[in-house]
Design a protein around this motif. Structure first.
Motif, PDB file in Angstrom:
ATOM      1  N   UNK A  20     -55.659  97.658  63.966  1.00  0.00           N
ATOM      2  CA  UNK A  20     -55.633  96.677  65.048  1.00  0.00           C
ATOM      3  C   UNK A  20     -54.311  96.776  65.814  1.00  0.00           C
ATOM      4  N   UNK A  21     -53.235  96.924  65.068  1.00  0.00           N
ATOM      5  CA  UNK A  21     -51.901  97.037  65.662  1.00  0.00           C
ATOM      6  C   UNK A  21     -51.803  98.301  66.529  1.00  0.00           C
ATOM      7  N   UNK A  22     -52.226  99.428  65.991  1.00  0.00           N
ATOM      8  CA  UNK A  22     -52.137 100.685  66.714  1.00  0.00           C
ATOM      9  C   UNK A  22     -52.999 100.659  67.976  1.00  0.00           C
ATOM     10  N   UNK A  23     -54.165 100.068  67.874  1.00  0.00           N
ATOM     11  CA  UNK A  23     -55.060  99.958  69.026  1.00  0.00           C
ATOM     12  C   UNK A  23     -54.422  99.135  70.143  1.00  0.00           C
ATOM     13  N   UNK A  24     -53.791  98.031  69.773  1.00  0.00           N
ATOM     14  CA  UNK A  24     -53.140  97.180  70.771  1.00  0.00           C
ATOM     15  C   UNK A  24     -51.911  97.867  71.370  1.00  0.00           C
ATOM     16  N   UNK A  25     -51.202  98.627  70.540  1.00  0.00           N
ATOM     17  CA  UNK A  25     -50.036  99.350  71.041  1.00  0.00           C
ATOM     18  C   UNK A  25     -50.441 100.345  72.127  1.00  0.00           C
ATOM     19  N   UNK A  26     -51.549 101.049  71.892  1.00  0.00           N
ATOM     20  CA  UNK A  26     -51.970 102.110  72.818  1.00  0.00           C
ATOM     21  C   UNK A  26     -52.597 101.570  74.097  1.00  0.00           C
ATOM     22  N   UNK A  27     -53.095 100.342  74.081  1.00  0.00           N
ATOM     23  CA  UNK A  27     -53.773  99.789  75.263  1.00  0.00           C
ATOM     24  C   UNK A  27     -53.000  98.642  75.912  1.00  0.00           C
ATOM     25  N   UNK A  28     -51.781  98.391  75.441  1.00  0.00           N
ATOM     26  CA  UNK A  28     -51.018  97.232  75.921  1.00  0.00           C
ATOM     27  C   UNK A  28     -50.738  97.296  77.422  1.00  0.00           C
ATOM     28  N   UNK A  29     -51.104  96.221  78.100  1.00  0.00           N
ATOM     29  CA  UNK A  29     -50.757  96.022  79.506  1.00  0.00           C
ATOM     30  C   UNK A  29     -49.991  94.710  79.568  1.00  0.00           C
ATOM     31  N   UNK A  30     -48.670  94.817  79.713  1.00  0.00           N
ATOM     32  CA  UNK A  30     -47.824  93.625  79.631  1.00  0.00           C
ATOM     33  C   UNK A  30     -48.132  92.598  80.715  1.00  0.00           C
ATOM     34  N   UNK A  31     -48.703  93.040  81.805  1.00  0.00           N
ATOM     35  CA  UNK A  31     -49.022  92.120  82.900  1.00  0.00           C
ATOM     36  C   UNK A  31     -50.387  91.456  82.726  1.00  0.00           C
ATOM     37  N   UNK A  32     -51.180  91.993  81.816  1.00  0.00           N
ATOM     38  CA  UNK A  32     -52.515  91.432  81.587  1.00  0.00           C
ATOM     39  C   UNK A  32     -52.820  91.381  80.091  1.00  0.00           C
ATOM     40  N   UNK A  33     -52.090  90.553  79.350  1.00  0.00           N
ATOM     41  CA  UNK A  33     -52.345  90.450  77.905  1.00  0.00           C
ATOM     42  C   UNK A  33     -53.733  89.884  77.646  1.00  0.00           C
ATOM     43  N   UNK A  34     -54.431  90.503  76.704  1.00  0.00           N
ATOM     44  CA  UNK A  34     -55.807  90.071  76.444  1.00  0.00           C
ATOM     45  C   UNK A  34     -55.935  89.130  75.251  1.00  0.00           C
ATOM     46  N   UNK A  45     -41.074  93.757  72.936  1.00  0.00           N
ATOM     47  CA  UNK A  45     -40.400  94.661  73.866  1.00  0.00           C
ATOM     48  C   UNK A  45     -39.280  93.946  74.621  1.00  0.00           C
ATOM     49  N   UNK A  46     -39.553  92.729  75.058  1.00  0.00           N
ATOM     50  CA  UNK A  46     -38.568  91.977  75.840  1.00  0.00           C
ATOM     51  C   UNK A  46     -37.339  91.627  75.011  1.00  0.00           C
ATOM     52  N   UNK A  47     -37.509  91.477  73.716  1.00  0.00           N
ATOM     53  CA  UNK A  47     -36.409  91.064  72.852  1.00  0.00           C
ATOM     54  C   UNK A  47     -35.816  92.211  72.040  1.00  0.00           C
ATOM     55  N   UNK A  48     -36.279  93.440  72.278  1.00  0.00           N
ATOM     56  CA  UNK A  48     -35.868  94.576  71.458  1.00  0.00           C
ATOM     57  C   UNK A  48     -34.365  94.849  71.505  1.00  0.00           C
ATOM     58  N   UNK A  49     -33.709  94.519  72.610  1.00  0.00           N
ATOM     59  CA  UNK A  49     -32.281  94.797  72.743  1.00  0.00           C
ATOM     60  C   UNK A  49     -31.384  93.670  72.238  1.00  0.00           C
ATOM     61  N   UNK A  50     -32.001  92.544  71.885  1.00  0.00           N
ATOM     62  CA  UNK A  50     -31.214  91.406  71.411  1.00  0.00           C
ATOM     63  C   UNK A  50     -30.751  91.629  69.972  1.00  0.00           C
ATOM     64  N   UNK A  51     -29.559  91.146  69.681  1.00  0.00           N
ATOM     65  CA  UNK A  51     -28.995  91.318  68.343  1.00  0.00           C
ATOM     66  C   UNK A  51     -29.814  90.565  67.304  1.00  0.00           C
ATOM     67  N   UNK A  52     -30.170  89.334  67.624  1.00  0.00           N
ATOM     68  CA  UNK A  52     -30.970  88.529  66.691  1.00  0.00           C
ATOM     69  C   UNK A  52     -32.406  88.455  67.201  1.00  0.00           C
ATOM     70  N   UNK A  53     -33.137  89.505  66.943  1.00  0.00           N
ATOM     71  CA  UNK A  53     -34.523  89.592  67.384  1.00  0.00           C
ATOM     72  C   UNK A  53     -35.469  89.336  66.211  1.00  0.00           C
ATOM     73  N   UNK A  54     -36.187  88.233  66.272  1.00  0.00           N
ATOM     74  CA  UNK A  54     -37.107  87.889  65.180  1.00  0.00           C
ATOM     75  C   UNK A  54     -38.511  88.424  65.435  1.00  0.00           C
ATOM     76  N   UNK A  55     -38.725  89.027  66.593  1.00  0.00           N
ATOM     77  CA  UNK A  55     -40.033  89.595  66.896  1.00  0.00           C
ATOM     78  C   UNK A  55     -40.092  91.025  66.359  1.00  0.00           C
ATOM     79  N   UNK A  56     -40.929  91.250  65.375  1.00  0.00           N
ATOM     80  CA  UNK A  56     -41.043  92.582  64.800  1.00  0.00           C
ATOM     81  C   UNK A  56     -42.448  92.794  64.237  1.00  0.00           C
ATOM     82  N   UNK A  57     -42.741  94.035  63.888  1.00  0.00           N
ATOM     83  CA  UNK A  57     -44.077  94.383  63.416  1.00  0.00           C
ATOM     84  C   UNK A  57     -44.443  93.645  62.136  1.00  0.00           C
TER      85      UNK A  57
END
Length: 266
Positions: A20-34, A45-57
């Motif tokens: 499910x994760x891989x499928x969403x990664x390959x079809x991700x459209x950030x402007x049209x989340x399904x 993606x938006x928080x990837x550069x932040x030092x304290x990023x709690x968003x992860x796989x």
């Protein structure tokens, strides 16, 4: 044997989540989340550069797993209770079918958009959640610090369970609590009302994460079942009892039911 079964189940479920994760990664459209996963991946993606990023796989996989777990087992058990109560209260089943037939007919697939047009069916689901009390003690929570409540001290890290049965079977809140009566959740104009005490998914900030998923599943599955089938007792003179078994959830005991296709109903 039981341990092996659980292990195999976990492997299958992990693979399902990974696919499910891989499928969403390959079809991700950030402007049209399904869906939820697309929204989460966008935040990753938006928080990837932040030092304290709690968003992860890892966090995402755990959240999606919780959503599936919290919105499937209780749903299937609740549907079994609905069928069992239909056997005891055939008039309720007929009213639900009449409503479904009026709104959808026998061919159009039920839609969530019409949920507000089926107040009696919605009330029947609510009444099942109340009287069956599938999760009578909800799920354990814990206090992060010492808490004083009504003169009692609850020590830090104590496990807390909410006795939902004490609410659902309180006759001062729900009159004749042992009677299956969907009308208790309808006002004088036939529209759904939700009393403050109706909390089958617990309450507060830690309310069941799968609540919305479960409610949508219950509505779609049940209306589809009612639309296509009539549920009848195997022996009308000996109805299955309404007692259940308490495990991970409170589920009905094994019972037999005749399922008749609507086109075959005379």
């Amino acid at each position: 044997m039981r341990t092996k079964t659980i292990t195999e189940h976990e492997k299958i479920f992990r693979k399902f989540l990974e696919d499910l994760y891989q499928s969403h990664q390959s079809t991700l459209d950030e402007n049209n989340p399904k869906d939820f996963m697309d929204l989460y991946l966008t935040e990753m993606k938006r928080n990837s550069s932040k030092k304290e990023n709690t968003y992860n796989k890892t966090q995402l996989m755990a959240l999606v797993g919780d959503l599936f777990g919290a919105g499937t087992e209780t749903t299937s058990t609740t549907l079994l209770w609905v069928i069992l109560y239909f056997l005891h209260y055939p008039d309720v089943q007929k009213k639900c079918f009449d409503e479904v037939q009026t709104v959808f007919g026998l061919e159009t697939f039920p839609s969530l958009d019409d949920r507000s047009n089926l107040p009696y069916t919605e009330a029947a689901i609510m009444e099942t959640l109340r009287i069956a009390s599938v999760a009578p003690l909800a799920v354990p929570h814990a206090v992060s610090r010492d808490v004083y409540f009504q003169g009692f001290r609850i020590p830090k890290e104590s496990n807390i369970l909410i006795n939902l049965d004490s609410i659902f079977y309180d006759s001062t809140i729900f009159k004749d609590p042992g009677v299956f009566r969907p009308e208790r959740f309808l006002d004088s104009s036939g529209q759904v009302i939700k009393p403050e005490e109706f909390i089958p998914f617990s309450c507060g900030r830690r309310i069941c994460i799968g609540q919305k998923v479960a409610q949508m599943e219950l509505f779609i599955f049940l209306t589809s079942m009612i639309q296509k089938f009539q549920f009848l007792p195997e022996d009308p003179c000996h109805l299955p009892d309404l007692e259940g078994n308490l495990g991970m959830t409170y589920s009905p005991r094994d019972f037999k039911v005749r399922i008749v296709r609507r086109q075959d109903v005379k």
